[in-house]
Write a protein that holds these residues in place. Structure first.
Motif, PDB file in Angstrom:
ATOM      1  N   SER A 180       0.818  -1.210   0.000  1.00  0.00           N
ATOM      2  CA  SER A 180       0.000   0.000   0.000  1.00  0.00           C
ATOM      3  C   SER A 180       0.853   1.262   0.000  1.00  0.00           C
ATOM      4  O   SER A 180       0.444   2.287  -0.543  1.00  0.00           O
ATOM      5  CB  SER A 180      -0.933   0.000   1.215  1.00  0.00           C
ATOM      6  N   THR A 311      -7.251   6.426  -2.410  1.00  0.00           N
ATOM      7  CA  THR A 311      -7.563   5.067  -2.002  1.00  0.00           C
ATOM      8  C   THR A 311      -6.478   4.498  -1.103  1.00  0.00           C
ATOM      9  O   THR A 311      -6.745   3.942  -0.026  1.00  0.00           O
ATOM     10  CB  THR A 311      -7.714   4.167  -3.238  1.00  0.00           C
ATOM     11  N   ASN A 312      -5.252   4.637  -1.533  1.00  0.00           N
ATOM     12  CA  ASN A 312      -4.170   3.959  -0.834  1.00  0.00           C
ATOM     13  C   ASN A 312      -3.713   4.680   0.416  1.00  0.00           C
ATOM     14  O   ASN A 312      -3.103   4.077   1.289  1.00  0.00           O
ATOM     15  CB  ASN A 312      -3.021   3.744  -1.820  1.00  0.00           C
ATOM     16  N   LEU A 314      -5.915   5.659   2.566  1.00  0.00           N
ATOM     17  CA  LEU A 314      -6.789   4.967   3.514  1.00  0.00           C
ATOM     18  C   LEU A 314      -6.288   3.552   3.792  1.00  0.00           C
ATOM     19  O   LEU A 314      -6.314   3.074   4.928  1.00  0.00           O
ATOM     20  CB  LEU A 314      -8.217   4.905   2.962  1.00  0.00           C
ATOM     21  N   THR A 315      -5.805   2.871   2.746  1.00  0.00           N
ATOM     22  CA  THR A 315      -5.376   1.484   2.889  1.00  0.00           C
ATOM     23  C   THR A 315      -4.174   1.358   3.805  1.00  0.00           C
ATOM     24  O   THR A 315      -4.082   0.408   4.597  1.00  0.00           O
ATOM     25  CB  THR A 315      -5.045   0.898   1.502  1.00  0.00           C
ATOM     26  N   CYS A 368      -9.633  -0.130  -1.223  1.00  0.00           N
ATOM     27  CA  CYS A 368      -9.084  -0.070   0.132  1.00  0.00           C
ATOM     28  C   CYS A 368      -9.406  -1.346   0.898  1.00  0.00           C
ATOM     29  O   CYS A 368      -8.518  -1.966   1.496  1.00  0.00           O
ATOM     30  CB  CYS A 368      -9.628   1.152   0.867  1.00  0.00           C
ATOM     31  N   ALA A 372      -6.655  -4.081   2.089  1.00  0.00           N
ATOM     32  CA  ALA A 372      -6.435  -4.074   3.530  1.00  0.00           C
ATOM     33  C   ALA A 372      -6.938  -5.341   4.209  1.00  0.00           C
ATOM     34  O   ALA A 372      -6.332  -5.804   5.182  1.00  0.00           O
ATOM     35  CB  ALA A 372      -7.112  -2.855   4.162  1.00  0.00           C
TER      36      ALA A 372
END
Length: 455
Positions: A180, A311-312, A314-315, A368, A372
């Motif tokens: 990530s 997105t990433n 958050l991931t 995400c 994750a």
């Protein structure tokens, strides 16, 4: 029941370079065991290189897919599936004949060489006719789709080879965190380079990162496994030693037979098939909305990169702080079910309001949760199978089943559009599919959790 005699604590060792500073902080934050740090960092570096490459190329791929014709997306998904049918037996032959180190070198360097060829094509060194540009865009879309699945499948096959079941539940979330971080770096590189020096240069960045990833794999494979407690399961039982790194042997096409013999792998196939159905429909809806909102390739590339970047971000937080805890404390049933439940809610939202903002938000949430939770959870399943299915059955599921689902879903989307259905209606039809997917996820995770409890 036999018990293990208590072992005297080993004398403290001087901190090695890989165990200093950041590694110690990582152990505390992610609740890892002493001795995990160096191996986890090397695995995370490899994952980081692969995902940086993937996410550097993804905005270019998505922009070129639009340039290749949104009306042709179902044909490109079909071409990808055909390419996978060709690639999987070749990969299976390599798995059967090569040891782990040579297999990794072959995969990484072959794809790096491909990227150099794409660089020459995109720079116009081999011609600059409109027809060549169109077919380069289409071939690049197919190539990146095959590349992404094969290198990530190889990565997690090696992880399940080198980490035991107990270690996997503890460490895979943090290892995926490395990916990530790469997924954060990739869109930043993709967006900035696409607008400054041109999208073609992204391919050379990817080739260099693949070589660093190959080096990380070699270093990780050479790293000794800890004697205790890492070689023990979650209940104190000594687990089987890791498999050797020699050629696996057998048929290159054994993956299909291994899947058909295993009810658990068959259920995993159903999970992956429905997952790809949902993601492909979402991808097609997003592509339609992008065409309506952006007109040039550079702006589209930058927009896709911005979504990936958000997105990433958050991931990274979820993988560093939540993944390992969720797998250990709530089990695989929730780890696998959270993604389809979120997609169900997302398609309901799209049915109510099919806008680009909603599509980007749902896409960001889906990616995400996949990286994750769902992906690490799926990979834990492979630590309980023999070595051959880890490579052959896994590559079959990750490529043939995955891209087969893409192709079927792409044609289904085209058929629904051809029948005159609006995007909101397509989203409403997809929502119940996510409900079935969630049920399969829950039952699959529950079966694995119960097996671990009995073991």
């Amino acid at each position: 029941m036999s018990t293990l005699r208590p072992q005297p604590a080993p004398p403290p060792e001087p901190a090695r370079g890989g165990e200093r500073g950041f590694a110690r902080a990582l152990l505390r934050t992610a609740e890892l065991d002493p001795g995990d740090g160096r191996r986890v960092l090397l695995a995370a570096l490899w994952s980081c290189c692969l995902l940086t490459t993937n996410y550097t190329l993804r905005p270019l791929r998505d922009a070129m897919a639009v340039s290749g014709g949104v009306d042709q997306l179902h044909w490109m998904f079909t071409a990808t599936f055909v390419a996978v049918l060709v690639a999987v037996p070749v990969y299976g032959l390599a798995v059967a004949r090569l040891d782990r180190a040579r297999l990794g070198a072959l995969v990484h360097r072959s794809f790096a060489l491909n990227l150099i060829v794409f660089f020459a094509l995109m720079r116009g060194w081999l011609g600059d006719t409109p027809a060549l540009e169109l077919w380069t865009a289409r071939v690049f879309f197919v190539w990146t789709s095959v590349f992404n699945l094969l290198v990530i499948s190889l990565f997690w096959s090696v992880m399940s080879d080198l980490f035991s079941g107990g270690e996997a539940r503890r460490t895979f979330g943090v290892i995926a965190l490395g990916g990530s971080v790469g997924a954060l770096l990739g869109p930043a590189l993709g967006g900035s380079l696409a607008l400054s020096v041109g999208p073609a240069w992204l391919t050379l960045v990817g080739a260099a990162l693949l070589e660093i990833g190959r080096w990380s794999m070699a270093k990780l494979a050479a790293e000794p496994r800890p004697d205790s407690p890492e070689a023990r399961g979650t209940e104190g039982k000594v687990e089987s030693p890791p498999a050797d790194d020699g050629p696996i042997g057998g048929s290159p096409l054994a993956g299909l037979a291994e899947v058909l013999r295993s009810p658990r792998l068959m259920a995993l196939c159903a999970y992956v098939l429905l997952m790809t159905a949902a993601s492909t429909v979402l991808y097609c809806v997003q592509a339609r909305l992008v065409v309506l909102n952006f007109t040039d390739e550079a702006t589209r590339t930058a927009a896709f990169a911005a979504v990936d970047l958000a997105t990433n971000a958050l991931t990274v937080t979820a993988q560093g702080l939540l993944t390992g805890r969720l797998i250990r404390r709530l089990g695989l049933r929730w780890t696998l079910a959270v993604l389809p439940l979120a997609c169900l809610a997302g398609f309901v939202a799209l049915a109510l309001g099919p806008t680009l903002t909603v599509a980007f938000t749902v896409q960001a949430g889906r990616r995400c949760l996949n990286y994750a939770f769902a992906r690490p959870g799926r990979e834990v399943l492979y630590t309980s199978v023999e070595r051959s299915p880890r490579y052959k059955a896994k590559s079959f599921i990750d490529t043939v089943v995955y891209r087969g689902g893409d192709a079927l879903s792409g044609w289904a989307f085209a058929g629904l559009e051809g029948a005159g259905l609006q995007l909101a209606t397509v989203a409403a039809i997809t929502a119940p599919v996510c409900g079935i997917w969630a049920l399969i996820a829950w039952r699959l995770g529950a079966a694995v959790d119960e097996s671990a409890t009995r073991g």
